[in-house]
Enzyme design. Structure first.
Site, PDB file in Angstrom:
ATOM      1  N   ASP A  31     -19.463   3.514 -37.384  1.00 18.97           N
ATOM      2  CA  ASP A  31     -19.457   2.866 -38.709  1.00 18.97           C
ATOM      3  C   ASP A  31     -20.852   2.859 -39.345  1.00 18.97           C
ATOM      4  O   ASP A  31     -21.049   2.287 -40.412  1.00 18.97           O
ATOM      5  CB  ASP A  31     -18.895   1.433 -38.630  1.00 18.97           C
ATOM      6  CG  ASP A  31     -19.792   0.495 -37.847  1.00 18.97           C
ATOM      7  OD1 ASP A  31     -20.789   0.979 -37.250  1.00 18.97           O
ATOM      8  OD2 ASP A  31     -19.520  -0.717 -37.828  1.00 18.97           O
ATOM      9  N   ASP A  85     -24.922  -1.187 -32.690  1.00 16.57           N
ATOM     10  CA  ASP A  85     -24.104  -2.268 -32.132  1.00 16.57           C
ATOM     11  C   ASP A  85     -24.406  -2.472 -30.648  1.00 16.57           C
ATOM     12  O   ASP A  85     -25.173  -1.719 -30.042  1.00 16.57           O
ATOM     13  CB  ASP A  85     -22.615  -1.981 -32.366  1.00 16.57           C
ATOM     14  CG  ASP A  85     -22.267  -0.526 -32.076  1.00 16.57           C
ATOM     15  OD1 ASP A  85     -22.711  -0.036 -31.024  1.00 16.57           O
ATOM     16  OD2 ASP A  85     -21.604   0.130 -32.913  1.00 16.57           O
ATOM     17  N   ASP A 115     -33.147 -13.947 -30.251  1.00 15.02           N
ATOM     18  CA  ASP A 115     -33.759 -14.616 -31.387  1.00 15.02           C
ATOM     19  C   ASP A 115     -33.147 -16.001 -31.550  1.00 15.02           C
ATOM     20  O   ASP A 115     -31.928 -16.148 -31.516  1.00 15.02           O
ATOM     21  CB  ASP A 115     -33.500 -13.802 -32.663  1.00 15.02           C
ATOM     22  CG  ASP A 115     -34.783 -13.263 -33.257  1.00 15.02           C
ATOM     23  OD1 ASP A 115     -35.540 -14.073 -33.817  1.00 15.02           O
ATOM     24  OD2 ASP A 115     -35.018 -12.047 -33.154  1.00 15.02           O
ATOM     25  N   ASP A 118     -37.835 -17.710 -34.177  1.00 18.97           N
ATOM     26  CA  ASP A 118     -38.140 -17.268 -35.541  1.00 18.97           C
ATOM     27  C   ASP A 118     -38.806 -18.379 -36.361  1.00 18.97           C
ATOM     28  O   ASP A 118     -38.333 -19.519 -36.365  1.00 18.97           O
ATOM     29  CB  ASP A 118     -36.818 -16.864 -36.216  1.00 18.97           C
ATOM     30  CG  ASP A 118     -37.026 -16.185 -37.547  1.00 18.97           C
ATOM     31  OD1 ASP A 118     -37.659 -15.120 -37.571  1.00 18.97           O
ATOM     32  OD2 ASP A 118     -36.562 -16.723 -38.569  1.00 18.97           O
ATOM     33  N   GLU A 144     -42.631 -17.480 -33.028  1.00 17.09           N
ATOM     34  CA  GLU A 144     -43.105 -16.639 -34.127  1.00 17.09           C
ATOM     35  C   GLU A 144     -43.310 -17.531 -35.332  1.00 17.09           C
ATOM     36  O   GLU A 144     -42.649 -18.562 -35.478  1.00 17.09           O
ATOM     37  CB  GLU A 144     -42.066 -15.570 -34.469  1.00 17.09           C
ATOM     38  CG  GLU A 144     -42.575 -14.512 -35.438  1.00 17.09           C
ATOM     39  CD  GLU A 144     -42.031 -14.608 -36.851  1.00 17.09           C
ATOM     40  OE1 GLU A 144     -42.286 -13.686 -37.639  1.00 17.09           O
ATOM     41  OE2 GLU A 144     -41.368 -15.603 -37.194  1.00 17.09           O
ATOM     42  N   HIS A 152     -40.130  -5.349 -36.501  1.00  9.61           N
ATOM     43  CA  HIS A 152     -39.188  -4.996 -37.580  1.00  9.61           C
ATOM     44  C   HIS A 152     -39.636  -5.486 -38.962  1.00  9.61           C
ATOM     45  O   HIS A 152     -38.971  -5.196 -39.951  1.00  9.61           O
ATOM     46  CB  HIS A 152     -37.809  -5.577 -37.253  1.00  9.61           C
ATOM     47  CG  HIS A 152     -37.824  -7.077 -37.253  1.00  9.61           C
ATOM     48  ND1 HIS A 152     -38.485  -7.813 -36.292  1.00  9.61           N
ATOM     49  CD2 HIS A 152     -37.308  -7.974 -38.123  1.00  9.61           C
ATOM     50  CE1 HIS A 152     -38.353  -9.092 -36.564  1.00  9.61           C
ATOM     51  NE2 HIS A 152     -37.651  -9.233 -37.663  1.00  9.61           N
ATOM     52  N   ASP A 153     -40.722  -6.261 -39.030  1.00 11.93           N
ATOM     53  CA  ASP A 153     -41.197  -6.786 -40.322  1.00 11.93           C
ATOM     54  C   ASP A 153     -42.402  -6.024 -40.880  1.00 11.93           C
ATOM     55  O   ASP A 153     -42.860  -6.337 -41.981  1.00 11.93           O
ATOM     56  CB  ASP A 153     -41.646  -8.248 -40.172  1.00 11.93           C
ATOM     57  CG  ASP A 153     -40.482  -9.206 -39.973  1.00 11.93           C
ATOM     58  OD1 ASP A 153     -39.361  -8.886 -40.424  1.00 11.93           O
ATOM     59  OD2 ASP A 153     -40.700 -10.276 -39.377  1.00 11.93           O
TER      60      ASP A 153
HETATM   61  O1  ISL Z   1     -42.426 -10.048 -42.975  1.00  7.44           O
HETATM   62  C1  ISL Z   1     -43.005 -10.949 -43.512  1.00  7.44           C
HETATM   63  C2  ISL Z   1     -43.354 -10.858 -44.898  1.00  7.44           C
HETATM   64  O2  ISL Z   1     -43.309  -9.559 -45.272  1.00  7.44           O
HETATM   65  C3  ISL Z   1     -43.349 -12.159 -42.807  1.00  7.44           C
HETATM   66  O3  ISL Z   1     -43.945 -13.079 -43.639  1.00  7.44           O
HETATM   67  C4  ISL Z   1     -42.084 -12.716 -42.206  1.00  7.44           C
HETATM   68  O4  ISL Z   1     -41.268 -13.196 -43.233  1.00  7.44           O
HETATM   69  C5  ISL Z   1     -42.393 -13.855 -41.290  1.00  7.44           C
HETATM   70  O5  ISL Z   1     -43.180 -13.345 -40.254  1.00  7.44           O
HETATM   71  C6  ISL Z   1     -41.128 -14.437 -40.733  1.00  7.44           C
HETATM   72  O6  ISL Z   1     -40.303 -13.440 -40.184  1.00  7.44           O
HETATM   73  C7  ISL Z   1     -39.131 -13.822 -39.544  1.00  7.44           C
HETATM   74  O7  ISL Z   1     -38.331 -14.697 -40.314  1.00  7.44           O
HETATM   75  C8  ISL Z   1     -37.758 -14.178 -41.520  1.00  7.44           C
HETATM   76  C9  ISL Z   1     -37.095 -12.812 -41.317  1.00  7.44           C
HETATM   77  O8  ISL Z   1     -36.824 -12.243 -42.556  1.00  7.44           O
HETATM   78  C10 ISL Z   1     -37.958 -11.884 -40.503  1.00  7.44           C
HETATM   79  O9  ISL Z   1     -37.295 -10.667 -40.265  1.00  7.44           O
HETATM   80  C11 ISL Z   1     -38.300 -12.590 -39.224  1.00  7.44           C
HETATM   81  O10 ISL Z   1     -38.993 -11.786 -38.302  1.00  7.44           O
HETATM   82  C12 ISL Z   1     -36.754 -15.183 -41.992  1.00  7.44           C
HETATM   83  O11 ISL Z   1     -35.890 -15.533 -40.951  1.00  7.44           O
HETATM   84 CA    CA Z   2     -21.339   0.334 -35.121  1.00  8.30          CA
END
Ligand code: ISL
Ligand code: CA
Length: 540
Positions: free
Chosen positions: A15, A19, A88, A189, A244, A317-318
């Site tokens: 899809d 996953d 997470d 988070d 974090e 991932h950010d």
């Molecule tokens: O990626 C950022 C800005 O571009 C950071 O400020 C980020 O938002 C911050 O580190 C918090 O990140 C975490 O919480 C967010 C989520 O969007 C992020 O993916 C996560 O890693 C809200 O839950």
């Molecule tokens: Ca899938």
């Protein structure tokens, strides 16, 4: 630690969305690396406004990712291979589609009203002028009860009211549910944001990050909450935790992770990630020098080493891909990725490697804006368009900083969509995949992948001073990062050339011999472009 972003790791059912079964399919790859623990991004039920960081049910797996049975299989598969799993914990906010919020919103006397922050008011007159992380006001008006609710992230991510003991008990209950299933800990988070400065009011900070550091982060009850969480949940399990959150400076990090604090084991140090953010935020890109980079690691080490132990990472991932940000992703992609991996594996701390780094995945520059998916990027581009700003520059900024750089699918082979899916991927693959993929790296014994395995083996050999202290040599050097790690008789010397040039080796006050390097050998006098060396100290 190895981070898996579930949406983009491996799609098993065609899809286009990664996953749990896809991760299970790749367990042998994961185990072959030699890593000890996986951090799995959120896989809970979600309307997906912020890729799973908006949870509508903490007790179930989102159907896009699979079922609870798949989750149990994954956990078992990892444990069978001696690998731990941390998940997470996203509890600064829920989704607005979480039952608590639906009830909370339904009336002012709902028993869930105080699960969130509601302030009565009138339309167009929010309680404060606060801005949300991904743009726009941090307050959303709700017609039904003529009140505003707080959301530091998107309006589909209302902030939980941690002042309410029932909220905290619900969070602890949920944590126990997953720990009793056998998971091995949490990545928490934006945990730095859970205690709010009350009452809400306006402050005179011009820049968003100043607001974050001085107002949103490290609220007055943060340590009380974390100690309570430790008392009620964490201390009863043999687990690990990584917090974090923005706004944790090196001076106060020890309050979160000090050995005597009974709070968290480690935090992600985000200063490095934010270092090139200007007053206008992440897309207002400022130059960062190699000296700034070294200073930051030195100072964090100094401050944390007294009472704690921390995590070391260069991307997730950010943020952009580490080789595109700190290395050279063109001419020296392989050498510089190996150097950054060497750095991660030899610094004082627990390294966290983001999926794809083991093959040197790079940033992606989509030509078509329709290829972007991240809400932060989309909001930014929309804002620039609305304000009539320079879209060309904005797109360039997105190429450098956008979160989708790290979110495109993992590159498994040179088949269509990099072998990630047999369907249409939820986000396009990086066109580089023919050159950069796991299959190709497997077949070349000099690849980043094989080097990464050798690094892990070395670190885990028992001969490497994993816990050793960190001491820098020639801190002023403009190209080289030189340091020793020492733990009793285990003494190593690490030399890293962060440049495209051949650099003279300064005179080192002790003798050393080659142990591992990304050129397969060493020369006594020169460091080659992006050369990384791990040496045993033999005397002096
Ligand atoms: O990626 C950022 C800005 O571009 C950071 O400020 C980020 O938002 C911050 O580190 C918090 O990140 C975490 O919480 C967010 C989520 O969007 C992020 O993916 C996560 O890693 C809200 O839950
Ligand atoms: Ca899938």
């Amino acid at each position: 630690m190895y981070q898996i972003y579930p949406r983009s790791f491996k799609d098993n059912n065609g899809d286009g969305i990664g996953d749990l079964k896809g991760i299970i399919e790749k367990l042998d790859h994961i185990a072959s690396l030699g890593i000890d623990v996986i951090w799995l991004g959120p896989v809970f039920k979600t309307p997906n406004d912020d890729n799973g960081y908006d949870i509508s049910d903490y007790y179930s797996i989102d159907p896009e990712f699979g079922t609870m049975e798949d989750f149990d299989d994954l956990l078992q598969g990892l444990h069978q291979r001696g690998i731990k799993l941390i998940m997470d914990l996203v509890v600064n906010h829920t989704s607005d589609e979480h039952d608590w919020f639906i009830q909370s919103k339904s009336s002012t006397d709902s028993p869930y009203r105080d699960f969130y922050y509601w302030i009565p008011g009138e339309r167009n007159n929010p309680p404060t002028r606060w801005e949300a992380f991904f743009g726009g006001s941090a307050w959303e008006f709700d017609e039904h009860t003529s009140s505003y609710y707080l959301h530091l992230f998107t309006k589909k991510q209302p902030d939980l009211n941690w002042e309410n003991p029932r909220v905290r008990q619900e969070v602890y209950r949920m944590m126990k549910f997953w720990l009793d299933k056998g998971i091995d800990g949490f990545r928490m988070d934006v945990i730095s944001l859970i205690s709010k400065r009350l009452p809400f009011r306006d402050y005179n900070y011009e820049h968003f990050m100043e607001m974050v550091y001085n107002v949103h982060a490290n609220g007055p009850r943060i340590h009380e909450f974390l100690q309570e969480m430790h008392r009620e949940v964490l201390q009863h399990y043999d687990i690990m935790t990584v917090g974090e959150g923005p706004g944790i400076s090196k001076e106060i990090a020890k309050d979160y992770i000090g050995h005597d604090r009974n709070e968290l084991n480690m935090i992600f140090q985000l200063d490095l990630m934010f270092m090139d953010h200007g007053p206008g935020g992440k897309f207002d890109i400022q130059p960062v020098s190699f000296k700034d980079f070294k200073n930051l690691f030195r100072e964090w080490d100094k401050s944390v080493s007294e009472t704690g132990w921390n995590n070391i990472f260069l991307d997730n991932h950010d943020f952009p891909r580490m080789v595109s940000r700190f290395g050279n992703d063109h001419t020296y992609r392989e050498k510089s990725t190996m150097l950054l991996l060497t750095f991660l594996m030899t610094m004082r701390g627990t390294p966290c490697i983001y999926m794809g780094s083991e093959i040197g995945m790079t940033n992606v520059a989509f030509k078509d804006l329709k290829d972007y998916r991240d809400i932060e990027t989309l909001n930014y581009l929309q804002k620039i368009k609305k304000e009539g700003g320079n879209l060309k520059i904005a797109i360039k900024n997105v190429h450098v900083q956008g979160r989708d750089n790290a979110r495109v699918p993992m590159q498994w082979n040179e088949n269509e969509h990099a072998g990630f899916t047999t369907g249409t991927p939820w986000i396009s693959v990086n066109p580089e995949y023919k050159n950069i993929n796991v299959e190709k790296a497997e077949s070349d014994s000099d690849s980043i992948l094989h080097f990464f395995r050798r690094l892990i083996k070395l670190r885990k050999s028992g001969k490497f001073p994993v816990l050793g202290d960190f001491r820098e040599l020639f801190p002023e050097h403009l190209n080289l990062f030189l340091f020793t790690r020492t733990d009793g008789l285990k003494r190593v010397f690490i030399c890293l050339n962060f440049s495209d040039h051949i650099i003279d080796m300064p005179s080192i006050p002790f003798r050393y011999e080659y142990w591992l390097g990304n050129y397969g050998n060493m020369t006594e006098t020169k460091m080659r472009p992006w050369e990384a060396l791990i040496c045993k100290i033999t005397s002096g």
